[in-house]
Design a protein around this motif. Structure first.
Motif, PDB file in Angstrom:
ATOM      1  N   UNK A 222       0.825  -1.212   0.000  1.00 53.75           N
ATOM      2  CA  UNK A 222       0.000   0.000   0.000  1.00 53.75           C
ATOM      3  C   UNK A 222       0.857   1.259   0.000  1.00 53.75           C
ATOM      4  N   UNK A 223       1.919   1.235   0.777  1.00 48.94           N
ATOM      5  CA  UNK A 223       2.812   2.394   0.850  1.00 48.94           C
ATOM      6  C   UNK A 223       3.465   2.671  -0.505  1.00 48.94           C
ATOM      7  N   UNK A 224       3.869   1.616  -1.172  1.00 48.58           N
ATOM      8  CA  UNK A 224       4.520   1.770  -2.471  1.00 48.58           C
ATOM      9  C   UNK A 224       3.546   2.318  -3.510  1.00 48.58           C
ATOM     10  N   UNK A 225       2.319   1.808  -3.489  1.00 47.99           N
ATOM     11  CA  UNK A 225       1.314   2.289  -4.437  1.00 47.99           C
ATOM     12  C   UNK A 225       0.968   3.757  -4.177  1.00 47.99           C
ATOM     13  N   UNK A 226       0.921   4.139  -2.912  1.00 50.50           N
ATOM     14  CA  UNK A 226       0.655   5.542  -2.586  1.00 50.50           C
ATOM     15  C   UNK A 226       1.755   6.436  -3.131  1.00 50.50           C
ATOM     16  N   UNK A 230       1.697   9.602  -6.174  1.00 49.48           N
ATOM     17  CA  UNK A 230       2.304  10.929  -6.071  1.00 49.48           C
ATOM     18  C   UNK A 230       3.275  11.178  -7.222  1.00 49.48           C
ATOM     19  N   UNK A 231       3.986  10.144  -7.612  1.00 52.45           N
ATOM     20  CA  UNK A 231       4.886  10.258  -8.757  1.00 52.45           C
ATOM     21  C   UNK A 231       4.097  10.549 -10.030  1.00 52.45           C
ATOM     22  N   UNK A 232       2.898   9.992 -10.109  1.00 54.59           N
ATOM     23  CA  UNK A 232       2.054  10.188 -11.296  1.00 54.59           C
ATOM     24  C   UNK A 232       1.596  11.636 -11.464  1.00 54.59           C
ATOM     25  N   UNK A 233       1.587  12.406 -10.390  1.00 49.50           N
ATOM     26  CA  UNK A 233       1.166  13.812 -10.498  1.00 49.50           C
ATOM     27  C   UNK A 233       2.370  14.752 -10.490  1.00 49.50           C
ATOM     28  N   UNK A 250       9.778   2.768  -4.769  1.00 51.37           N
ATOM     29  CA  UNK A 250       8.977   3.350  -5.857  1.00 51.37           C
ATOM     30  C   UNK A 250       9.712   4.521  -6.487  1.00 51.37           C
ATOM     31  N   UNK A 251      10.339   5.350  -5.654  1.00 50.46           N
ATOM     32  CA  UNK A 251      11.075   6.505  -6.170  1.00 50.46           C
ATOM     33  C   UNK A 251      12.245   6.053  -7.040  1.00 50.46           C
ATOM     34  N   UNK A 252      12.998   5.083  -6.574  1.00 49.08           N
ATOM     35  CA  UNK A 252      14.149   4.619  -7.354  1.00 49.08           C
ATOM     36  C   UNK A 252      13.717   4.020  -8.685  1.00 49.08           C
ATOM     37  N   UNK A 253      12.617   3.284  -8.681  1.00 47.72           N
ATOM     38  CA  UNK A 253      12.130   2.674  -9.918  1.00 47.72           C
ATOM     39  C   UNK A 253      11.744   3.721 -10.955  1.00 47.72           C
ATOM     40  N   UNK A 268      17.986   0.360   0.486  1.00 48.62           N
ATOM     41  CA  UNK A 268      16.840  -0.081  -0.304  1.00 48.62           C
ATOM     42  C   UNK A 268      16.671   0.723  -1.597  1.00 48.62           C
ATOM     43  N   UNK A 269      17.268   1.907  -1.637  1.00 45.50           N
ATOM     44  CA  UNK A 269      17.138   2.749  -2.828  1.00 45.50           C
ATOM     45  C   UNK A 269      18.362   3.657  -2.936  1.00 45.50           C
ATOM     46  N   UNK A 270      19.537   3.077  -3.123  1.00 46.18           N
ATOM     47  CA  UNK A 270      20.769   3.866  -3.088  1.00 46.18           C
ATOM     48  C   UNK A 270      20.852   4.962  -4.147  1.00 46.18           C
ATOM     49  N   UNK A 271      20.167   4.799  -5.269  1.00 46.32           N
ATOM     50  CA  UNK A 271      20.212   5.807  -6.330  1.00 46.32           C
ATOM     51  C   UNK A 271      19.218   6.947  -6.080  1.00 46.32           C
ATOM     52  N   UNK A 272      18.270   6.711  -5.175  1.00 49.43           N
ATOM     53  CA  UNK A 272      17.229   7.706  -4.914  1.00 49.43           C
ATOM     54  C   UNK A 272      17.375   8.401  -3.570  1.00 49.43           C
ATOM     55  N   UNK A 273      17.914   7.700  -2.598  1.00 49.50           N
ATOM     56  CA  UNK A 273      17.881   8.122  -1.197  1.00 49.50           C
ATOM     57  C   UNK A 273      18.758   9.343  -0.933  1.00 49.50           C
TER      58      UNK A 273
END
Length: 382
Positions: A222-226, A230-233, A250-253, A268-273
């Protein structure tokens, strides 16, 4: 880890706070999950010469200790107690708030534990109830506001770290849209979103923070989908008040940035964090045990800030420029010294009304009862 007005009314009866629980997990919130409860016990070496008998310490967690979030951060404190020696620790994870938590706390008390830490807001009333039956046991409840002769509450001024992470996010966004995945619309979470927004707009007045509520503390999917919504907007930095690293992933993807919570989520997201707002319970737990062993512990309410080390921010990601780091580090030093107070006015709400007058500083009661969003937040408090 209800109605806002009820919680607010209860909080406003507090006075003389040395600090208070930063309202983690309301008593009537939906439980994070119904995972099977498991009790883990770690036996320690015999106490060193001159020490008293081993203290038996129990901790009750709302989510799995492997969640990389809230419960994980407390379990690091438990492990520090183990390393210090002279104690036996046990914990029960994934305990829903309500009747289940009372049974778990009562079971620990019946076993004669010396100290019991209960680490979710919804454990407050069960903790108080059990403590009244076992006056010789020391109880500490994380994030609530009630105390008793043998019960303290404790938390940390996480809004200070939120402000700093907001500065990082505000400096790194290109779209001026920051996404925030929130758990429940309660004062703790609202206060954190507001502080994050104030930090972002301190370095980037055009930044906006869009909020999506999940109504759960721990649900990775649920957290990832939320976060994706936000990324979609157009959000190009995702922050969170959630226990899992789902929003980070989700952010890194999507190839954008993220800000974690509870622990350093960079793995968990070294390229985004970019960084995380983090908890460090080690010294607090060690100090409580020291006081109980010495017979000097007293009931109270504790709400320490960045100066204590209980709250902080994680190391910056490699993508954060040096000038941004320097500016945030300077703000951190000012918060530590008391020169910078996050909610010093003027502070306006979403409708443009002044909620904190110029030069004024909200009281702790004001902060604990915060149920409105500051200017710059897009979303509702429901």
């Amino acid at each position: 880890m209800r109605r806002i007005i009820v919680l607010l009314a209860a909080m406003l009866v507090l006075s003389g706070l040395a600090g208070c629980g930063d309202d983690k997990k309301p008593a009537q919130e939906a439980p994070k999950q119904e995972a099977p409860k498991q009790e883990a016990k770690v036996e320690q070496p015999a106490a060193k010469a001159g020490e008293d008998k081993k203290l038996q310490i129990g901790l009750v967690y709302i989510s799995p200790v492997g969640d990389a979030g809230w419960s994980y951060s407390h379990d690091q404190g438990r492990k520090a107690l183990e390393e210090a020696g002279g104690v036996t620790t046990s914990y029960v994870e994934s305990v829903p708030e309500g009747p289940d938590s009372e049974r778990v706390i009562l079971n620990m008390a019946r076993k004669g534990y010396d100290i019991i830490f209960t680490t979710s807001f919804g454990y407050m009333d069960p903790t108080i109830k059990v403590a009244s039956q076992y006056p010789d046991i020391t109880f500490l409840h994380c994030s609530g506001y009630k105390t008793a002769p043998n019960v303290s509450n404790y938390f940390g001024r996480m809004y200070q770290a939120r402000y700093l992470t907001g500065m990082v996010a505000g400096a790194m966004t290109k779209n001026n849209i920051l996404g925030y995945v929130g758990a429940f619309p309660i004062p703790e979470v609202i206060r954190g979103i507001n502080a994050f927004t104030l930090g972002a707009r301190a370095v980037n007045p055009n930044a906006q923070v869009r909020v999506v509520w999940t109504k759960t503390w721990y649900d990775p999917a649920t957290e990832k989908e939320a976060a994706k919504s936000l990324l979609d907007v157009g959000a190009d930095v995702i922050a969170q008040h959630q226990d899992s690293p789902g929003p980070q992933e989700a952010a890194q993807e999507r190839g954008v940035y993220s800000v974690g919570y509870h622990t350093d989520m960079s793995a968990f997201a070294p390229k985004a964090h970019l960084t995380s707002a983090v908890w460090n319970w080690k010294d607090f737990y060690l100090d409580v045990v020291k006081q109980v062993r010495a017979g000097t512990w007293k009931s109270g309410s504790y709400w320490p800030g960045i100066e204590s080390g209980v709250v902080d921010i994680a190391p910056y990601g490699e993508m954060v420029p040096q000038d941004v780091r320097a500016r945030v580090d300077a703000a951190k030093a000012d918060i530590k010294s008391g020169k910078l107070k996050v909610f010093t006015g003027p502070v306006k709400d979403q409708k443009g009304a002044v909620r904190v007058a110029e030069g004024a500083v909200p009281t702790d009661q004001d902060l604990l009862g915060m149920t409105w969003f500051v200017e710059g937040v897009i979303g509702t408090t429901e």
